[in-house]
Scaffold this motif. Structure first.
Motif, PDB file in Angstrom:
ATOM      1  N   ASP A  46       0.850  -1.196   0.000  1.00  9.46           N
ATOM      2  CA  ASP A  46       0.000   0.000   0.000  1.00  9.46           C
ATOM      3  C   ASP A  46       0.876   1.233   0.000  1.00  9.46           C
ATOM      4  OD1 ASP A  46      -2.807  -0.477   0.190  1.00  9.46           O
ATOM      5  OD2 ASP A  46      -2.369  -1.585   2.026  1.00  9.46           O
ATOM      6  N   ASP A  73       8.078   3.232   6.511  1.00  6.76           N
ATOM      7  CA  ASP A  73       6.619   3.218   6.642  1.00  6.76           C
ATOM      8  C   ASP A  73       6.013   3.597   5.288  1.00  6.76           C
ATOM      9  OD1 ASP A  73       3.965   3.800   7.054  1.00  6.76           O
ATOM     10  OD2 ASP A  73       4.294   4.939   8.908  1.00  6.76           O
ATOM     11  N   ASN A  85       2.985   4.146   4.458  1.00 10.94           N
ATOM     12  CA  ASN A  85       1.997   5.228   4.523  1.00 10.94           C
ATOM     13  C   ASN A  85       2.672   6.574   4.349  1.00 10.94           C
ATOM     14  OD1 ASN A  85      -0.449   3.795   4.926  1.00 10.94           O
ATOM     15  ND2 ASN A  85       0.256   3.321   7.002  1.00 10.94           N
ATOM     16  N   GLN A  86       3.881   6.682   4.906  1.00 12.79           N
ATOM     17  CA  GLN A  86       4.607   7.943   4.756  1.00 12.79           C
ATOM     18  C   GLN A  86       5.077   8.137   3.318  1.00 12.79           C
ATOM     19  OE1 GLN A  86       7.653   8.166   7.777  1.00 12.79           O
ATOM     20  NE2 GLN A  86       6.118   8.268   9.403  1.00 12.79           N
ATOM     21  N   ARG A 134       3.277   7.263   0.756  1.00 12.04           N
ATOM     22  CA  ARG A 134       2.106   7.814   0.091  1.00 12.04           C
ATOM     23  C   ARG A 134       1.955   9.308   0.407  1.00 12.04           C
ATOM     24  NH1 ARG A 134      -1.712   4.986   2.191  1.00 12.04           N
ATOM     25  NH2 ARG A 134      -1.967   3.415   0.580  1.00 12.04           N
ATOM     26  N   GLU A 135       2.130   9.658   1.675  1.00 10.83           N
ATOM     27  CA  GLU A 135       2.004  11.073   2.062  1.00 10.83           C
ATOM     28  C   GLU A 135       3.011  11.939   1.303  1.00 10.83           C
ATOM     29  OE1 GLU A 135       2.357  11.057   6.344  1.00 10.83           O
ATOM     30  OE2 GLU A 135       0.567   9.778   6.495  1.00 10.83           O
ATOM     31  N   LYS A 186      -9.371   1.588   5.224  1.00  4.84           N
ATOM     32  CA  LYS A 186      -7.998   1.053   5.232  1.00  4.84           C
ATOM     33  C   LYS A 186      -7.935  -0.468   5.208  1.00  4.84           C
ATOM     34  CE  LYS A 186      -5.639   4.972   7.486  1.00  4.84           C
ATOM     35  NZ  LYS A 186      -6.499   5.952   6.865  1.00  4.84           N
TER      36      LYS A 186
END
Ligand code: GDP
Ligand code: NA
Ligand code: MG
Length: 369
Positions: free
Chosen positions: A53, A109, A111-112, A114-115, A261
């Motif tokens: 992801d 990470d 998710n980071q 993606r950010e 999520k």
């Protein structure tokens, strides 16, 4: 990407052997590029293939710059990167991502990651739906992957919104064509199954650059959103718009799954049970879903490598000749060790050719099924 582990090991061994004699990337692997209309599910498909992801997804124009994702095999780099612990032992390197625009910043990470993609997109294109051909380059260092590039692209649209230029349609098309024209590109032409295949922007554009269909795979998304009583069986059978490499139907996460999520693992489980329990697909479930798409990509990669074997051998010969000439020139300075190294490299390469043939022979049957 979920790939044949023995293939990965063999190719990585070859890359390693080559880099010891100064040849980088002996196997020029294809780039996998996703194209299609906006919100057809391109980013979702790419994420499922990678099994991670990390991409911004959603309705509307979310992908606004090309993103090149390079997976880097750790076996080549682990010696360089492995950190020495105070006790002198080398720590196993974990998996991490790094952006070209932030050299040295390691992301563990996702998710980071993606950010950061969102942040850098907004930085270069503003917040109001602007687009830019300036790519974001992400490398992910990982054990047990092939050194391989996947490209996510903005979707084809017709009318400008927000800060988009009047000629948005042409600009996005030009951007995409640049990536898929390369003969090395494998095109994943994504079409939502709840839209008409005859109107597929992705297939239309793929056909312009790959009229023979030699490197285009059709991906049908949103099978779960089709009207009851309709299915894509005729498309899969090649009765609507035939495609040499065929079509793969998939079920990605819907918007609610993104909002809540839902993990990739659960999403893939859901996809599998969808096809296995659906009356139209259960008899052919093995040819449906993300795992089959990965298998198809595997096959294409293997055929590509097999076709480039003569070229690889020529590179091996040239590298060895160069190495031997250098050794002779340096004479005794290097001593026994280097001659030994040369023969180790030769052994690894010979072994590679044998292993590779075995893998190919054991796997090359279902490419065009
Ligand atoms: P892209 O614009 O082509 O990159 O598409 P995205 O991957 O961002 O997806 C756009 C929207 O479609 C998101 O809301 C996804 O959740 C949704 N979506 C994508 N694929 C599927 C699918 O197979 N089934 C369902 N139900 N929704 C999907
Ligand atoms: Na979208
Ligand atoms: Mg996208």
């Amino acid at each position: 990407m979920a790939m044949d582990a023995s293939l990965i090991k063999t190719i990585n061994k070859l890359q390693d052997a080559f880099s010891t004699v100064g040849v980088h990337n002996p196997v020029d692997l294809p780039q996998i590029v996703v194209i299609g209309s906006q919100s057809s599910g391109k980013s979702s498909v790419l994420e499922n293939i990678v099994g991670r992801d990390f991409l911004p997804r959603g309705s509307g124009i979310v992908t606004r710059r090309p993103l090149t994702f390079l997976s880097v095999s750790m076996s080549v780099l682990c010696l360089l990167y492995a950190k020495k612990e105070p006790n002198g032992e080398k720590k196993e390197p974990e998996e991490w991502g790094e952006f070209l625009h932030q050299p040295g910043v390691k992301y563990t990470d996702f998710n980071q990651i993606r950010e950061e993609i969102v942040r850098d997109t907004e930085l270069k294109t503003g917040k109001n739906a602007g687009i830019s051909p300036l790519p974001i380059n992400l490398r992910v260092y990982s054990p047990n992957v092939l050194t391989l590039t996947l490209v996510d692209l903005p979707g084809l649209t017709k009318l400008p919104v927000g800060d988009q230029p009047k000629d948005i349609e042409r600009q996005i098309k030009d951007m995409i064509v640049k990536y898929i024209t390369k003969p090395n590109a494998i095109i994943l032409a994504v079409t939502a199954a709840n839209t008409d295949l005859a109107n597929s922007d992705g297939l239309k554009l793929a056909r312009e650059v790959d009229p023979e269909g030699a490197r285009t795979i059709g991906v049908l998304t949103k099978i779960d959103l089709m009207d009851a009583g309709t299915d894509v069986v005729d498309i899969l059978a090649g009765r609507i718009i035939p495609l040499r490499l065929g079509y793969v139907p998939v079920v990605n996460r819907g918007q609610r799954d993104i909002d809540t999520k839902k993990s990739i693992t659960r999403s893939l489980e859901g996809e599998r049970s969808f096809f296995e329990n659906h009356s139209a697909y259960k008899s052919k479930a093995q040819y449906c879903g993300t795992p089959y798409l990965s298998r198809k990509l595997n096959m294409i990669l293997m055929h590509h490598i097999r076709n480039t074997l003569p070229e690889i051998k020529a590179k091996i010969q040239a590298a060895l000749v160069k190495y031997q000439v250098e050794l002779a020139g340096l004479g005794d300075m290097l001593g026994e060790g280097s001659a030994g190294q040369a023969s180790i490299v030769l052994n690894i390469i010979t072994e590679f050719c044998n292993e590779f043939r075995t893998i190919i022979d054991g796997n090359s049957t279902d490419l065009t099924s």
